[in-house]
Design a protein around this motif. Structure first.
Motif, PDB file in Angstrom:
ATOM      1  N   LEU A  17      30.153  32.791  44.793  1.00  0.00           N
ATOM      2  CA  LEU A  17      31.260  32.856  43.832  1.00  0.00           C
ATOM      3  C   LEU A  17      32.574  32.452  44.511  1.00  0.00           C
ATOM      4  CD1 LEU A  17      30.558  36.095  41.718  1.00  0.00           C
ATOM      5  CD2 LEU A  17      30.196  33.709  41.087  1.00  0.00           C
ATOM      6  N   PHE A  55      24.057  32.924  37.519  1.00  0.00           N
ATOM      7  CA  PHE A  55      25.508  33.006  37.257  1.00  0.00           C
ATOM      8  C   PHE A  55      25.879  32.232  35.995  1.00  0.00           C
ATOM      9  CE2 PHE A  55      26.508  33.509  42.071  1.00  0.00           C
ATOM     10  CZ  PHE A  55      26.229  34.868  41.984  1.00  0.00           C
ATOM     11  N   LEU A  60      29.358  33.418  34.474  1.00  0.00           N
ATOM     12  CA  LEU A  60      30.289  33.551  35.603  1.00  0.00           C
ATOM     13  C   LEU A  60      30.733  32.186  36.118  1.00  0.00           C
ATOM     14  CD1 LEU A  60      28.606  36.396  37.708  1.00  0.00           C
ATOM     15  CD2 LEU A  60      30.205  36.575  35.820  1.00  0.00           C
ATOM     16  N   ILE A  61      29.893  31.190  35.940  1.00  0.00           N
ATOM     17  CA  ILE A  61      30.250  29.832  36.364  1.00  0.00           C
ATOM     18  C   ILE A  61      29.929  28.878  35.229  1.00  0.00           C
ATOM     19  CG2 ILE A  61      29.769  30.322  38.806  1.00  0.00           C
ATOM     20  CD1 ILE A  61      27.159  28.736  38.492  1.00  0.00           C
ATOM     21  N   LEU A  75      34.108  28.363  38.781  1.00  0.00           N
ATOM     22  CA  LEU A  75      34.147  29.717  38.205  1.00  0.00           C
ATOM     23  C   LEU A  75      34.733  29.705  36.806  1.00  0.00           C
ATOM     24  CD1 LEU A  75      35.467  32.185  40.959  1.00  0.00           C
ATOM     25  CD2 LEU A  75      33.158  31.968  40.073  1.00  0.00           C
ATOM     26  N   GLY A  79      33.933  34.917  35.733  1.00  0.00           N
ATOM     27  CA  GLY A  79      33.471  34.842  37.115  1.00  0.00           C
ATOM     28  C   GLY A  79      34.582  35.208  38.076  1.00  0.00           C
ATOM     29  N   THR A  82      35.000  38.914  38.030  1.00  0.00           N
ATOM     30  CA  THR A  82      33.915  39.563  38.784  1.00  0.00           C
ATOM     31  C   THR A  82      34.163  39.443  40.289  1.00  0.00           C
ATOM     32  OG1 THR A  82      32.362  38.989  37.040  1.00  0.00           O
ATOM     33  CG2 THR A  82      31.399  39.581  39.163  1.00  0.00           C
TER      34      THR A  82
END
Lengths: 108, 397
Positions: A17, A55, A60-61, A75, A79, A82
């Motif tokens: 990430l 993800f 998140l991405i 991201l 994301g 997070t």
């Protein structure tokens, strides 16, 4: 055992990430993490592939581009949130550790 | 260049990894796997392999982006095999393993293979359906003896036996292996029995292909061999040629001349044969008429490899005869004792007008022989008929 939600990130998840704060493709992520950690953390292609898929599924991405057979990701706001939460959690862990471990007198 | 046996299934991909590691230690790198199980190796300097589960299962669906990622990392994709991706390190490179997070790898493995109730019930249901099929099918049609008298049937039997063995062994083995993985929270390297089980799975698939192929051939005209004699005699109207009749008499079958049936004219003569590794079968049908009435004299002759096979085939043949009434006019068979025969059954005509058909076994030979159609059947238990049977049919063995 399978995790249902990414409440706590593993070290490799965290670095993936972190590397995606900039747009990167898979191999770029592997190189960046190795460089950033001085080779301490290595992410295998299979592990990375599984993490990217997970993800992306959890929002998140996001896939930004596909060039020369390589997928580029970055991201999402979720994301980033997070990542920041994990960073905050790690920072507090370090802070708690420092409060005890950096003292000269014997620990309780 | 060296070859090796590579039977591994995706569930045991860590066993495949261990096998390739062993080869790498000998300086051998995987080149290709032929026919799904013959691995070809070539000499290489410090070779390394990695076996990964392919979550997309098939090569055409394998995400090229993933293979590109592995290639960038220094892993050359050798082959996709049964849901496994086989990699070897690009010469001169020492790439990091493809899986570096045990938790992520175990999660993926567990999602794919964790025990589910349908995974246990499905194979058991398949076995039950197979049993049901054979029970219903064999009680409805004339087919169970065919399992022994044709190579296709023998393959079916072997396939069924291997499948039953495999389902039971797989259930026990995979449950045991998955329990070990769950308790350790990691993918354990399976023991040597995994390779044996996977080899059995491969064998079962090969058998399935052979069985389908041979069943197809069995249903086609290529299936049964026909004696050259049959080509000349089959449906040969008005067969009175002494040479042909002499040739017929060289076969272990009933003939009107041999039985001293009052002279009639033979309208057709047919002898066909087929065989398996265990049983050779002849089927003869002679149609003739006496005073304008048509009769059929028929013999089903089986020569078995051993008395044990003969006993089994006799039981199946009796079962088929009772279930279907095939060939004879009646499904009513009664056991009788006749000196000189190990086992003997008589089929009575539906109107109890006489004993027309004998099913008997003596040593390796089984035969169902008799006369039927339209009128009073021939009594096959007369001393003359039994003597003829002993001379012509039993002396053939």
């Amino acid at each position: 055992m399978a995790r249902k939600k990414l409440e706590t990130l593993t070290e490799q998840m965290y670095y993936v990430l972190l590397s995606l704060t900039w747009e990167r493709h898979g191999y770029g992520i592997m190189q960046y993490v190795a460089e950033l950690t001085d080779g301490r953390v290595s992410i295998g292609a299979g592990t990375l592939y599984a993490l990217l898929a997970r993800f992306e599924e959890e929002g998140l991405i996001t896939l930004t581009d596909t060039r020369e057979g390589r997928k580029y990701y970055t991201l999402t706001p979720v994301g980033m949130q997070t990542l920041e939460q994990e960073y905050d959690r790690l920072r507090r862990q370090v802070s708690d550790g420092a409060a005890l471990l950096d003292r000269k007198e014997p620990k309780a | 260049m060296k070859l090796g046996f590579f039977p591994y299934e995706p569930l045991h991909y860590k066993a495949a990894q261990a096998y390739l590691d062993k080869k790498a230690a000998q300086g051998l790198a995987l080149k290709k796997v032929y026919l799904g199980c013959i691995a070809q190796f070539e000499a290489a300097e410090k070779p390394r392999h990695f076996v990964d589960l392919d979550i997309r299962q098939f090569l055409e669906d394998t995400d090229q982006d993933y293979l590109q990622l592995c290639a960038d990392a220094g892993w050359e994709h050798v082959q996709t095999l049964r849901g496994m991706l086989l990699f070897r390190a690009v010469p001169g490179k020492a790439p990091i393993p493809i899986q570096t997070d045990d938790v992520v790898e175990f999660d993926r493995f567990w999602q794919k293979y964790r025990p589910r109730i349908w995974k246990i019930l499905l194979p058991l249901a398949a076995l039950w359906l197979m049993f049901l099929f054979f029970t219903i099918y064999s009680s409805t049609y004339y087919c169970t003896a065919t399992l022994l008298t044709t190579n296709a049937g023998l393959l079916c039997l072997l396939y069924a036996a291997v499948t039953v063995l495999l389902v039971i062994a797989s259930l026990l083995s995979s449950q045991n292996y998955l329990s070990k993985c769950r308790n350790a929270s990691q993918i354990e390297t399976p023991g040597k029995t995994a390779a044996a089980l996977d080899a059995l799975t491969l064998f079962q698939r090969l058998l399935a292909c052979l069985t389908l192929l041979s069943t197809f051939l069995f249903l086609s005209p290529l299936s049964s061999y026909y004696d050259s004699l049959e080509e000349r005699l089959s449906y040969h109207s008005g067969t009175d040629d002494p040479a042909i009749l002499e040739e017929v008499s060289s076969y272990p079958v009933l003939t009107i001349h041999g039985l001293d049936i009052p002279s009639g004219s033979i309208s057709s003569e047919s002898i066909s044969g087929r065989g398996s590794l265990l049983v050779r079968q002849l089927r003869q049908v002679e149609e003739f008429s006496v005073n304008g009435t048509c009769y059929t004299l028929a013999t089903d002759y089986y020569q078995c490899a051993t008395p044990a096979v003969a006993r089994l085939l006799f039981a199946l043949r009796l079962r088929d005869a009772r279930n279907t009434g095939s060939i004879t006019w009646s499904s009513d068979w009664t056991e009788i004792s006749i000196p000189g025969f190990d086992q003997c059954y008589i089929s009575y005509a539906s109107d109890h007008s006489g004993d027309g058909y004998l099913l008997f076994r003596q040593g390796n030979v089984i035969a169902m022989a008799g006369c039927f159609q339209n009128l009073r059947p021939l009594d096959m238990t007369t001393p003359e008929a039994l003597e003829f049977i002993r001379d012509r049919i039993l002396n053939e063995q």
